[in-house]
Design a protein around this motif. Structure first.
Motif, PDB file in Angstrom:
ATOM      1  N   GLU A  20      -0.522   7.272   2.412  1.00  0.00           N
ATOM      2  CA  GLU A  20       0.171   8.397   3.431  1.00  0.00           C
ATOM      3  C   GLU A  20      -0.437   8.037   4.820  1.00  0.00           C
ATOM      4  OE1 GLU A  20       2.953  10.169   2.942  1.00  0.00           O
ATOM      5  OE2 GLU A  20       2.801   9.563   0.669  1.00  0.00           O
TER       6      GLU A  20
ATOM      7  N   ASN B 278       4.741   0.684   1.669  1.00  0.00           N
ATOM      8  CA  ASN B 278       5.527   1.328   0.559  1.00  0.00           C
ATOM      9  C   ASN B 278       5.756   2.335   1.017  1.00  0.00           C
ATOM     10  OD1 ASN B 278       5.275  -1.209  -0.908  1.00  0.00           O
ATOM     11  ND2 ASN B 278       3.537  -0.214  -2.473  1.00  0.00           N
ATOM     12  N   THR B 279       4.885   3.167   1.524  1.00  0.00           N
ATOM     13  CA  THR B 279       5.162   4.382   2.132  1.00  0.00           C
ATOM     14  C   THR B 279       6.341   4.507   3.138  1.00  0.00           C
ATOM     15  OG1 THR B 279       2.922   5.060   1.790  1.00  0.00           O
ATOM     16  CG2 THR B 279       4.296   6.696   3.094  1.00  0.00           C
TER      17      THR B 279
ATOM     18  N   SER C  35       0.963  -1.232   0.075  1.00  0.00           N
ATOM     19  CA  SER C  35      -0.019   0.156  -0.078  1.00  0.00           C
ATOM     20  C   SER C  35       0.836   1.330   0.088  1.00  0.00           C
ATOM     21  CB  SER C  35      -0.778   0.068   1.094  1.00  0.00           C
ATOM     22  OG  SER C  35      -1.614   1.188   1.363  1.00  0.00           O
ATOM     23  N   ASP C  36       0.423   1.962  -0.599  1.00  0.00           N
ATOM     24  CA  ASP C  36       1.107   3.372  -0.793  1.00  0.00           C
ATOM     25  C   ASP C  36       0.467   4.643   0.017  1.00  0.00           C
ATOM     26  OD1 ASP C  36       3.056   2.643  -2.641  1.00  0.00           O
ATOM     27  OD2 ASP C  36       1.376   2.520  -4.212  1.00  0.00           O
TER      28      ASP C  36
ATOM     29  N   ASN D 293       9.698   3.592   1.461  1.00  0.00           N
ATOM     30  CA  ASN D 293      10.243   4.834   0.666  1.00  0.00           C
ATOM     31  C   ASN D 293      10.673   5.880   1.450  1.00  0.00           C
ATOM     32  OD1 ASN D 293       9.786   3.491  -2.052  1.00  0.00           O
ATOM     33  ND2 ASN D 293       7.673   4.156  -1.928  1.00  0.00           N
TER      34      ASN D 293
END
Length: 621
Positions: A193, A202-203, A190-191, A206
């Motif tokens: 926020e 993923n957030t 999941s990206d 990264n």
């Protein structure tokens, strides 16, 4: 290894086998004299391979991901219709460091306990590795747990965060409001926020990578104490009776050190991952070990896809439970039967065995069609978690695949014994691994007694349960609860259980006391005893309960003069309610009303084996 839970085998199919050309053995030219000399030399050379001396998993991770950085490590399918995606060791290293940095320096979760729940995925691997390399304490849990048990294990472990796969999103949503102490719920792939307590993995990864790119090496610089509590695994369920096994980096590293001297694993090997990762059998031997050896791992999409996944990934090694191996055996032999060449195949097994005994191994040529249906490259199958029919193990060897057996428990992380590839003995659980000792406590006239284990793979103890730890640990020796004997060469043979745990054919652990506590809350039950009932013609035990009804309460709640069948029906309806709170493999399948008192100890504990002995004697009469 008594460590695997509900492992159901779907109705997968192999293509029909024609077994054409199996009789063309005369095409093979054989130098019998040379083969005989080679065989004699191999017998003389039976000794351990050179080993390793890793102290921590971080040491293994840093070494292998640098050495094999350009080589494929994990093969995963994100779409069944698409080919496997290959992820390199270098990418794995980068993602683990990024996630570890994000968890420690962005979410401030250093030294915290973090739940990992989900099916086998690349992001499960990086989550677990990030924990082992310095974040905190990893708590891998079974993705099949009911919602109430997921909630309980999060509470018991005092987790500060939960990392979960998208498929577990609904269950996590149901328990979230009951877990105010959990700081973050982190969804794999999941990206998203940060929103409240929710954030995408993923957030985190990264954001961690961004810090690393700016020169933040703090995560890499975390030093690991080999003997510090780093992994918490609950052996069964989450009621007050279940045990949490505390493991350290050394326990896991010693498992890698343990396998090397007995089994040759190469960078060219590819492991096929079919078992659940929350158990140490798969997470240690199916993940950490191949990582240490530079091997690759192909993730099975699910058991219904096992045949096409085998064909595509072409693995060389597979860890399995007996039920899966027996299923492969049955299905392959069923297709051979249909070809009308079962007799010829059996004859060729005898011929190729005779040739192999003098150093000539032509099994891969003779049984090529069977090999091709297993991917064409499979050289090792390891069976553990429960006893296997020796005939099935012998068949695996007969068709030319190395058949190895392992023995251990979650408490030994999990390997304690293993059959060497240079001296496999079907039916044996193996020899004590190089970092452990095994002895038989208080053996009887047959040499059978309780199996005790001492050494580097043995756990730190049970989580928040000093009394339970003292019960199984004696001057450094862990009492496994298994009954067995050692032969003159030090090979271990398991013959039974001394403790109450019920072990299913899949290697699932069922602790009767855990279920009895729940059944004891039923007003209509006075006393009960849960046990595995032997059923004629069946290998699997039937989970049963003997119940002494609380007649006074039944009369108060349901009326007078009820017949036994009516009473049984009332109690069964209540048991069904308890079953809904249990994972499917623990559910009670059979109820027996008991009319006399249970035989008990002076401390009023039911003498289970005395009760079961009565049943056996009654059957005979």
């Amino acid at each position: 290894m008594r460590i695997l839970k509900d492992f159901k085998i779907p109705n997968f199919k192999f293509p029909k086998m024609k077994m054409d050309g199996i009789e063309n053995i005369e095409e093979v030219k054989i130098d019998y004299e040379k083969a005989k000399k080679d065989t004699e030399q191999k017998k003389a050379d039976k000794k351990n391979y050179p080993g390793t001396n890793y102290q921590t998993i971080k040491e293994v991770f840093l070494e292998s991901t640098e050495k094999y950085k350009d080589k494929e490590f994990v093969l995963e399918k994100y779409d069944h219709k698409e080919p496997y995606t290959k992820i390199t060791y270098g990418k794995f290293r980068e993602d683990v460091i990024g996630l570890g940095t994000g968890l420690t320096n962005v979410l401030n979760l250093k030294n915290e306990r973090i739940i990992i729940i989900g099916e086998t995925t690349y992001q499960w691997y990086i989550s677990y590795m990030a924990m082992l390399c310095g974040v905190g304490i990893a708590v891998p849990i079974d993705k099949e747990l009911p919602v109430n048990e997921i909630e309980n294990v999060i509470k018991r472990s005092k987790a500060a965060a939960v990392i979960y796969s998208p498929k577990k999103k609904d269950e996590i949503k149901k328990v979230k409001d009951n877990l105010p102490f959990v700081k973050y719920f982190i969804q794999m792939y999941s990206d998203e926020e940060l929103s409240g307590r929710d954030i995408g993995l993923n957030t985190v990864l990264n954001q961690g990578k961004d810090l690393v790119d700016k020169g933040d090496n703090s995560y890499l610089e975390i030093e690991i104490d080999p003997d510090e509590f780093k992994v918490l695994i609950f052996t069964s369920g989450t009621t007050s009776n279940s045990k949490g096994v505390m493991l350290c980096n050394r326990n896991l590293a010693e498992n890698i050190n343990a396998v090397g001297p007995y089994v040759k694993i190469y960078p060219s090997d590819r492991f096929f991952s079919v078992l659940p990762l929350h158990h140490t059998y798969e997470s240690t031997i199916g993940f950490l070990l191949p990582m240490a050896k530079g091997s690759s791992i192909a993730i099975c999409e699910g058991l219904k896809y096992i045949v096409p996944n085998l064909h595509e990934s072409k693995p060389t090694a597979m860890l399995a439970v007996p039920l899966l191996i027996e299923s492969l055996h049955k299905k392959i032999n069923a297709t051979i039967e249909k070809s009308g060449k079962a007799g010829l195949v059996n004859s060729m097994i005898h011929v190729t065995n005779a040739l192999k005994s003098v150093g000539v191994d032509i099994k891969k040529k003779v049984f090529k069609e069977i090999y091709d249906n297993l991917g064409g490259e499979l050289r090792i199958i390891v069976s553990a978690a429960a006893p296997i029919d020796p005939k099935v193990g012998k068949w695996v060897q007969d068709i030319g695949i190395m058949f190895l057996q392992g023995y251990g428990l979650t408490e030994t992380a999990p390997i304690a014994a293993l059959t060497p590839d240079f001296d496999p003995r079907v039916g044996s659980a193996g020899k004590a691994v190089v970092c452990d000792e095994i002895k038989i406590d208080s053996p009887n006239e047959k040499g059978e007694g309780e199996v005790w284990i001492k050494g580097g793979t043995v756990m730190l103890g049970y989580y928040e349960d000093e009394e339970a730890t003292k019960e199984v640990m004696h001057d450094g020796w862990f009492n496994s609860g298994d009954i067995g004997y050692l032969d003159k060469d030090g090979f271990l043979y398991i013959t039974g259980r001394s403790k109450n745990v019920i072990v299913t054919q899949n290697g699932k652990n069922i602790y009767p006391e855990e279920i009895e506590i729940m059944l004891g809350k039923i007003p209509e039950i006075s006393e009960c005893m849960v046990y595995g009932k032997e059923v004629e013609g069946e290998k699997e035990l039937l989970i049963s309960v003997k119940v002494i009804p609380n007649y006074e309460k039944i009369e108060e709640l349901h009326g007078k003069d009820l017949k036994e069948e009516e009473i049984k029906k009332i109690i069964w309806e209540e048991i069904k309610k308890v079953n809904k709170q249990l994972t499917s493999y623990k559910a009670i399948k059979n109820l027996e009303i008991k009319h006399d008192e249970f035989e008990k100890t002076t401390t009023m504990k039911i003498k289970r084996y005395a009760e079961l002995k009565k049943d056996k004697e009654a059957k005979k009469n």
